[in-house]
Scaffold this active site. Structure first.
Site, PDB file in Angstrom:
ATOM      1  N   GLN A   1       0.795  -1.218   0.000  1.00  0.00           N
ATOM      2  CA  GLN A   1       0.000   0.000   0.000  1.00  0.00           C
ATOM      3  C   GLN A   1       0.831   1.273   0.000  1.00  0.00           C
ATOM      4  O   GLN A   1       0.386   2.299  -0.515  1.00  0.00           O
ATOM      5  CB  GLN A   1      -0.938  -0.024   1.214  1.00  0.00           C
ATOM      6  CG  GLN A   1      -2.074   0.986   1.130  1.00  0.00           C
ATOM      7  CD  GLN A   1      -3.012   0.872   2.309  1.00  0.00           C
ATOM      8  OE1 GLN A   1      -2.754   1.416   3.379  1.00  0.00           O
ATOM      9  NE2 GLN A   1      -4.104   0.162   2.132  1.00  0.00           N
TER      10      GLN A   1
ATOM     11  N   TYR B   1       2.101 -11.566   4.041  1.00  0.00           N
ATOM     12  CA  TYR B   1       1.807 -10.159   3.777  1.00  0.00           C
ATOM     13  C   TYR B   1       2.568  -9.672   2.551  1.00  0.00           C
ATOM     14  O   TYR B   1       3.800  -9.772   2.469  1.00  0.00           O
ATOM     15  CB  TYR B   1       2.175  -9.277   4.973  1.00  0.00           C
ATOM     16  CG  TYR B   1       1.356  -9.526   6.233  1.00  0.00           C
ATOM     17  CD1 TYR B   1       0.196 -10.295   6.220  1.00  0.00           C
ATOM     18  CD2 TYR B   1       1.744  -8.968   7.445  1.00  0.00           C
ATOM     19  CE1 TYR B   1      -0.540 -10.509   7.367  1.00  0.00           C
ATOM     20  CE2 TYR B   1       1.005  -9.173   8.607  1.00  0.00           C
ATOM     21  CZ  TYR B   1      -0.136  -9.949   8.563  1.00  0.00           C
ATOM     22  OH  TYR B   1      -0.862 -10.155   9.711  1.00  0.00           O
TER      23      TYR B   1
ATOM     24  N   LEU C   1      -8.922  -0.389  15.512  1.00  0.00           N
ATOM     25  CA  LEU C   1      -9.677   0.709  14.904  1.00  0.00           C
ATOM     26  C   LEU C   1     -10.724   0.202  13.917  1.00  0.00           C
ATOM     27  O   LEU C   1     -11.282   0.990  13.148  1.00  0.00           O
ATOM     28  CB  LEU C   1      -8.723   1.676  14.190  1.00  0.00           C
ATOM     29  CG  LEU C   1      -7.678   2.354  15.070  1.00  0.00           C
ATOM     30  CD1 LEU C   1      -6.798   3.277  14.243  1.00  0.00           C
ATOM     31  CD2 LEU C   1      -8.339   3.120  16.206  1.00  0.00           C
TER      32      LEU C   1
ATOM     33  N   GLY D   1      -1.455  -0.041  12.641  1.00  0.00           N
ATOM     34  CA  GLY D   1      -0.791   0.055  11.348  1.00  0.00           C
ATOM     35  C   GLY D   1      -0.778   1.508  10.920  1.00  0.00           C
ATOM     36  O   GLY D   1      -1.512   2.335  11.484  1.00  0.00           O
TER      37      GLY D   1
END
Length: 331
Positions: A27, A54, A207, A283
């Protein structure tokens, strides 16, 4: 930064840890990833979580480069094994072959001789549990991993694994589940089973995939620069992106302000109120996000505030323990 023991082990971890799912190697650009790790270290975070799967193994390599030059004794490094990392039939699961080969690949990419915690990323129904646990025991005795943990195992699987771990004298110390104000499926079964075995919770997505930052508005498309605006990110967020959920999350903002916190800080602090939680994984795609989230360390939320939070979001909270085995979540 505050620190907690990982379960009943002697290993201390920062109560806020840094993870790189969906960020490093995919990302964000590597310079941004390195800046986020530096920010984490500067704020006192010592615990870093990743996995071989990942970004198709790229995330481990990025984290290895980011931590290069740091005193190895000064941080705790966690990784995982289970999901496919290659095209072969044995490039997945928790067979002895895949576990042994995977730890070697992870150590090479992470540029280290050992990981502090090696985790079974899911339970493997196709491999005998005895085979899996014996392979983990051998890795521990070889010094390639210091402790063993699991991720998203059910209460029954945790209990069975812990029994074998005791017989093999393996330090079986943790479970890594999703946990947030909105996702509480571990509370009724997984947490009690883990507590009974002395295993701490390393919780991911405090979150709720970013929903608990308050940046998503009901009735509006997600901002273009957010996870929900991407195909991969949206795939993991469908249960949270309803108008009812988003409306109730907006109603939490005054409570956060009253507590002197951002909504993100309140959300991270909320999971840390659970004494079974050893560390909450955050993150980030920008260093500023790290600096904001770590302000939740050491925060104590009073009972009245916790009751008011529940009154707002209670009707949309997911509590079904069967969701622990849902196949659509891959942190």
């Amino acid at each position: 930064m505050n620190f907690r023991f990982l379960g009943r082990s002697g290993l201390k971890v920062s109560e806020i840890s840094f993870g790189n799912w969906l960020t490093h190697g995919s990302q964000v650009e590597e310079d941004a990833a390195l800046a986020c790790v530096k920010a984490a270290l500067d704020t006192g975070i010592t615990t870093f979580d990743t996995a071989d799967v990942y970004a198709g193994t790229k995330a481990e390599a990025v984290l290895g480069r980011a931590l290069k030059g740091q005193r190895r004794e000064g941080y705790e490094l966690f990784t995982k094994v289970y999901w496919p990392t290659g095209p072969g039939q044995n490039d997945r699961g928790l067979s002895r072959k895949h576990i042994i080969e995977s730890i070697h690949g992870s150590l090479r990419r992470l540029q280290t001789d050992y990981v502090d915690l090696y985790q079974a990323h899911r339970f493997d129904v196709e491999t005998p549990l005895e085979e899996t646990m014996l392979a983990f025991a051998d890795i521990v005795r070889q010094g390639k991993a210091l402790y063993i943990g699991v991720s998203e195992w059910t209460a029954e699987q945790i209990t069975a694994g812990a029994k074998l771990a005791r017989e093999l004298h393996v330090p079986f110390v943790s479970n890594q589940p999703q946990y947030s104000m909105l996702w509480r499926v571990i509370e009724s079964k997984v947490v009690p089973a883990s507590d009974a075995e002395g295993m701490g919770q390393i919780v991911w997505s405090p979150l709720a995939k970013g929903v608990l930052t308050g940046k998503y508005q009901p009735g509006q498309p997600p901002p273009a620069d957010t996870r929900a605006a991407t195909k991969q990110g949206a795939m993991f967020m469908t249960s949270f992106m309803t108008d009812d959920v988003l409306t109730r999350v907006q109603q939490l903002k005054p409570l956060a302000k009253e507590a002197g916190l951002s909504l993100a800080q309140l959300s991270v602090a909320w999971v840390l109120q659970n004494k079974s939680v050893s560390t909450a994984i955050i993150g980030a795609t920008r260093p500023e996000q790290v600096l904001d989230n770590v302000k939740a360390t050491g925060v104590k939320l009073d009972a009245d505030l916790l009751r008011r939070i529940d009154a707002i979001i209670g009707p949309v909270v997911e509590r079904d323990p069967a969701q622990t085995t849902s196949p659509d979540r891959r942190p």
